[in-house]
Scaffold this active site. Structure first.
Site, PDB file in Angstrom:
ATOM      1  N   TYR A 152      11.025   8.291   0.826  1.00  0.00           N
ATOM      2  CA  TYR A 152      11.197   7.693   0.334  1.00  0.00           C
ATOM      3  C   TYR A 152      11.924   7.164  -1.012  1.00  0.00           C
ATOM      4  O   TYR A 152      11.838   6.482  -1.725  1.00  0.00           O
ATOM      5  CB  TYR A 152       9.530   6.869   0.018  1.00  0.00           C
ATOM      6  CG  TYR A 152       8.671   6.437   1.318  1.00  0.00           C
ATOM      7  CD1 TYR A 152       9.423   5.488   2.465  1.00  0.00           C
ATOM      8  CD2 TYR A 152       8.087   7.479   1.622  1.00  0.00           C
ATOM      9  CE1 TYR A 152       8.570   5.245   2.692  1.00  0.00           C
ATOM     10  CE2 TYR A 152       6.969   6.883   3.381  1.00  0.00           C
ATOM     11  CZ  TYR A 152       7.732   5.960   3.437  1.00  0.00           C
ATOM     12  OH  TYR A 152       7.020   5.250   4.878  1.00  0.00           O
ATOM     13  N   GLU A 158      12.013 -10.337   1.947  1.00  0.00           N
ATOM     14  CA  GLU A 158      10.756  -8.719   3.153  1.00  0.00           C
ATOM     15  C   GLU A 158      12.054  -7.506   2.298  1.00  0.00           C
ATOM     16  O   GLU A 158      13.196  -7.324   2.796  1.00  0.00           O
ATOM     17  CB  GLU A 158      11.099  -8.635   4.549  1.00  0.00           C
ATOM     18  CG  GLU A 158       9.679  -7.419   4.957  1.00  0.00           C
ATOM     19  CD  GLU A 158       9.705  -7.443   6.113  1.00  0.00           C
ATOM     20  OE1 GLU A 158       9.319  -6.795   6.735  1.00  0.00           O
ATOM     21  OE2 GLU A 158      11.187  -8.466   6.832  1.00  0.00           O
ATOM     22  N   ASP A 168       0.626 -14.590   6.777  1.00  0.00           N
ATOM     23  CA  ASP A 168       0.981 -15.866   6.616  1.00  0.00           C
ATOM     24  C   ASP A 168       0.639 -16.828   5.788  1.00  0.00           C
ATOM     25  O   ASP A 168       1.698 -17.597   5.278  1.00  0.00           O
ATOM     26  CB  ASP A 168      -1.357 -16.494   7.455  1.00  0.00           C
ATOM     27  CG  ASP A 168      -1.810 -16.591   8.934  1.00  0.00           C
ATOM     28  OD1 ASP A 168       0.133 -16.734   9.540  1.00  0.00           O
ATOM     29  OD2 ASP A 168      -2.595 -16.499   9.090  1.00  0.00           O
ATOM     30  N   HIS A 226      12.641  -2.918   2.225  1.00  0.00           N
ATOM     31  CA  HIS A 226      11.604  -1.978   2.705  1.00  0.00           C
ATOM     32  C   HIS A 226      12.565  -0.655   2.254  1.00  0.00           C
ATOM     33  O   HIS A 226      14.298  -0.702   1.906  1.00  0.00           O
ATOM     34  CB  HIS A 226      11.635  -1.605   3.782  1.00  0.00           C
ATOM     35  CG  HIS A 226      10.580  -2.699   4.948  1.00  0.00           C
ATOM     36  ND1 HIS A 226       9.500  -2.055   4.659  1.00  0.00           N
ATOM     37  CD2 HIS A 226      10.815  -3.591   5.126  1.00  0.00           C
ATOM     38  CE1 HIS A 226       8.718  -3.295   4.808  1.00  0.00           C
ATOM     39  NE2 HIS A 226       9.962  -4.693   5.241  1.00  0.00           N
ATOM     40  N   ARG A 274       5.521  10.939  -2.323  1.00  0.00           N
ATOM     41  CA  ARG A 274       4.962  10.963  -1.395  1.00  0.00           C
ATOM     42  C   ARG A 274       5.906  11.151  -0.355  1.00  0.00           C
ATOM     43  O   ARG A 274       7.312   9.636  -0.059  1.00  0.00           O
ATOM     44  CB  ARG A 274       4.345   9.521  -1.202  1.00  0.00           C
ATOM     45  CG  ARG A 274       4.463   9.166   0.365  1.00  0.00           C
ATOM     46  CD  ARG A 274       3.360   8.103   0.757  1.00  0.00           C
ATOM     47  NE  ARG A 274       3.019   7.366   1.762  1.00  0.00           N
ATOM     48  CZ  ARG A 274       3.339   5.982   2.329  1.00  0.00           C
ATOM     49  NH1 ARG A 274       4.325   5.781   1.874  1.00  0.00           N
ATOM     50  NH2 ARG A 274       3.469   5.858   3.420  1.00  0.00           N
ATOM     51  N   ARG A 307      12.961   4.324  12.601  1.00  0.00           N
ATOM     52  CA  ARG A 307      11.560   4.800  12.594  1.00  0.00           C
ATOM     53  C   ARG A 307      10.876   4.830  13.647  1.00  0.00           C
ATOM     54  O   ARG A 307      11.634   4.364  14.981  1.00  0.00           O
ATOM     55  CB  ARG A 307      11.430   4.845  11.222  1.00  0.00           C
ATOM     56  CG  ARG A 307      12.202   5.192   9.800  1.00  0.00           C
ATOM     57  CD  ARG A 307      10.812   4.974   8.878  1.00  0.00           C
ATOM     58  NE  ARG A 307      10.121   6.089   9.323  1.00  0.00           N
ATOM     59  CZ  ARG A 307       9.237   5.890   7.483  1.00  0.00           C
ATOM     60  NH1 ARG A 307       9.567   5.051   6.845  1.00  0.00           N
ATOM     61  NH2 ARG A 307       8.493   6.866   7.498  1.00  0.00           N
ATOM     62  N   ASN A 316       7.887  -6.468  -0.745  1.00  0.00           N
ATOM     63  CA  ASN A 316       7.482  -4.689   0.388  1.00  0.00           C
ATOM     64  C   ASN A 316       6.097  -4.582   0.601  1.00  0.00           C
ATOM     65  O   ASN A 316       5.366  -3.742  -0.239  1.00  0.00           O
ATOM     66  CB  ASN A 316       8.382  -3.773  -0.679  1.00  0.00           C
ATOM     67  CG  ASN A 316       8.368  -2.542  -0.007  1.00  0.00           C
ATOM     68  OD1 ASN A 316       7.244  -2.415   1.836  1.00  0.00           O
ATOM     69  ND2 ASN A 316       8.551  -1.479  -0.057  1.00  0.00           N
ATOM     70  N   ALA A 347       2.478  -0.919   4.976  1.00  0.00           N
ATOM     71  CA  ALA A 347       1.874  -0.917   5.835  1.00  0.00           C
ATOM     72  C   ALA A 347       1.411  -2.158   6.964  1.00  0.00           C
ATOM     73  O   ALA A 347       1.860  -2.445   7.285  1.00  0.00           O
ATOM     74  CB  ALA A 347       0.959   0.251   5.696  1.00  0.00           C
ATOM     75  N   PRO A 372       0.790  -1.205  -0.182  1.00  0.00           N
ATOM     76  CA  PRO A 372      -0.410  -0.160  -0.293  1.00  0.00           C
ATOM     77  C   PRO A 372       0.864   1.424  -0.508  1.00  0.00           C
ATOM     78  O   PRO A 372       2.182   1.219   0.046  1.00  0.00           O
ATOM     79  CB  PRO A 372      -1.035  -0.270   1.153  1.00  0.00           C
ATOM     80  CG  PRO A 372      -0.255  -1.408   2.171  1.00  0.00           C
ATOM     81  CD  PRO A 372       0.232  -2.056   1.214  1.00  0.00           C
ATOM     82  N   ASN A 373       0.009   2.059  -1.033  1.00  0.00           N
ATOM     83  CA  ASN A 373       0.829   3.792  -0.806  1.00  0.00           C
ATOM     84  C   ASN A 373       2.368   3.634  -2.143  1.00  0.00           C
ATOM     85  O   ASN A 373       2.811   4.847  -2.122  1.00  0.00           O
ATOM     86  CB  ASN A 373       1.002   4.134   0.755  1.00  0.00           C
ATOM     87  CG  ASN A 373      -0.046   4.199   1.507  1.00  0.00           C
ATOM     88  OD1 ASN A 373      -1.225   4.498   1.000  1.00  0.00           O
ATOM     89  ND2 ASN A 373      -0.637   3.861   2.179  1.00  0.00           N
TER      90      ASN A 373
END
Length: 157
Positions: A24, A102, A88, A104, A19, A111, A75, A78, A11-12
């Site tokens: 980012y 994973e 899961d 980021h 943003r 943060r 990624n 949130a 998301p986002n």
């Protein structure tokens, strides 16, 4: 034959470039995906890039990757901090033999407190964070490394 990697951005992330560029970066997600596909090809990986703000869609893609035997670069954005559904689905993909990195863009450990907990990290093969868009490329390099082939690859799963 290229190995298949599904690259999922949560998301986002479609708002990258506009943003919070101080956090980012200024690259758009389309630019990041272009770099991923180019780097993947150079590493012998066939990368498909997708983005969704919808948790259910991301879960479905994780199941799709597991069924296909694809590795995953995720990624979760949130969803990192609270989506047990995504965690899961990641665990399911790992149990089916997919390696999952994973990623980021920022460093969540540096943060706000709520960002410092990942429900995905315990089921991921590894995590790359804090290198901006390069985090995605570093994840691909990890998947393409010599320890990721043949018998050693099977043991790493």
């Amino acid at each position: 034959m290229s190995r298949s990697v599904l690259v999922i951005s949560g998301p986002n992330l479609a708002a990258l470039g506009s943003r919070q560029p101080e956090v980012y970066g200024t690259q758009t997600l389309a630019e990041v995906h272009d770099q991923v596909v180019t780097e993947g090809a150079a590493l012998g990986l066939d990368c498909q890039c997708r983005q969704s703000d919808d948790e259910a869609q991301i879960v479905a893609w994780l199941h799709e990757a597991a069924a296909a035997g694809s590795d995953i670069v995720l990624n979760p954005a949130a969803f990192t901090h609270y989506s047990y559904a995504v965690a899961d689905a990641c665990a399911h993909a790992r149990s089916r033999g997919s390696r999952l990195i994973e990623v980021h863009l920022s460093n969540p450990a540096a943060r706000e407190g709520f960002r410092q907990v990942s429900v995905v990290a315990p089921v991921a093969s590894g995590t790359v964070a804090g290198f901006g868009a390069r985090s995605y490329l570093l994840a691909l390099q990890a998947l393409a490394g010599p320890e990721s082939t043949g018998r050693q690859r099977a043991q790493a799963r």
